[in-house]
Write an enzyme that holds these catalytic residues in place. Sequence first.
Site, short mmCIF file in Angstrom:
data_model
loop_
_atom_site.label_atom_id
_atom_site.label_comp_id
_atom_site.label_asym_id
_atom_site.label_seq_id
_atom_site.Cartn_x
_atom_site.Cartn_y
_atom_site.Cartn_z
N GLY A 40 11.40 76.78 49.61
CA GLY A 40 11.84 75.43 49.28
C GLY A 40 12.89 74.93 50.24
CB THR A 42 18.05 74.61 48.51
OG1 THR A 42 17.96 73.29 47.94
CG2 THR A 42 19.52 75.02 48.53
CG ASP A 98 11.15 73.52 41.12
OD1 ASP A 98 11.33 73.00 42.24
OD2 ASP A 98 10.37 74.46 40.93
CE LYS A 108 12.72 80.80 41.90
NZ LYS A 108 13.08 79.83 42.97
N GLY A 109 8.88 77.32 41.19
CA GLY A 109 7.48 77.32 41.58
C GLY A 109 6.97 76.00 42.08
CD GLU A 117 10.01 80.73 44.71
OE1 GLU A 117 10.11 79.89 45.61
OE2 GLU A 117 9.90 80.41 43.51
#
Length: 239
Positions: A40, A42, A98, A108-109, A117
């Site tokens: 991602g 970040t 997220d 997440k994802g 992850e």
Amino acid sequence: MSKQVAHSFSSEDFSFIKQKLAREAVALVEPGMRVGLGSGSTAREFILALGERVRNERLAITAVASSRISHLLAQALGIPFLDPALSQELDLVVDGADEVDANLRMIKGGGGALFREKILLQSGKRNIILVDERKLVSVLGTFPLPIEISPFGCSSVEKVLNQQGYIGDWRKTSHGERFITDNGNYIYDVSSPDSYPHPEEDLIRLLQIRGIIDVGFVIAKAEVWVGYADGTVVRKEIT
């Protein structure tokens, strides 16, 4: 410490916050560490900052990446890699999320790398999740819940999900084809329900469905570092 979430952001604010979070996290990396690299935007800033330290300081570390995109970026920056099949424990894992609720449970994802992850987070001695203040929510569910599903029997898995009240859509690429994860699976993004006050219960229920590889809920011990538009960073941890 509590702060009010800002209501107005610019793209420059986002970039600044992510870069600041990345710089603070990369300062924790020490010679000899085994580092888990998330996925991602970040996490990308963290990889860039880590690559700079490797180049400028000849920092001797090894890494494992949670996605092909992160791996290729880190490789281009000269970051050496561990064999993911042999890396049992990582000293530090840095990733994004997220959504994060008040109990530091996460979704997440969004980038489609949730399975890998979560393996890295499971392997980490210290896990740090970097987010900006937009990602903080009172209850998870504003962001669609990603579920990684095996292509074999995927239609029957979708039927079971729908019967249990989890309604969504198969993730597509920009060309309109089904998105395929680095593991060769599909992603089903659940948009209804749009609220998960007890994500632990949903996680258990979903993982009982054959064909589901993993679910985007993360309920694990991790530090969450929140960056705010005024430049401050608040570090949160459930003890």
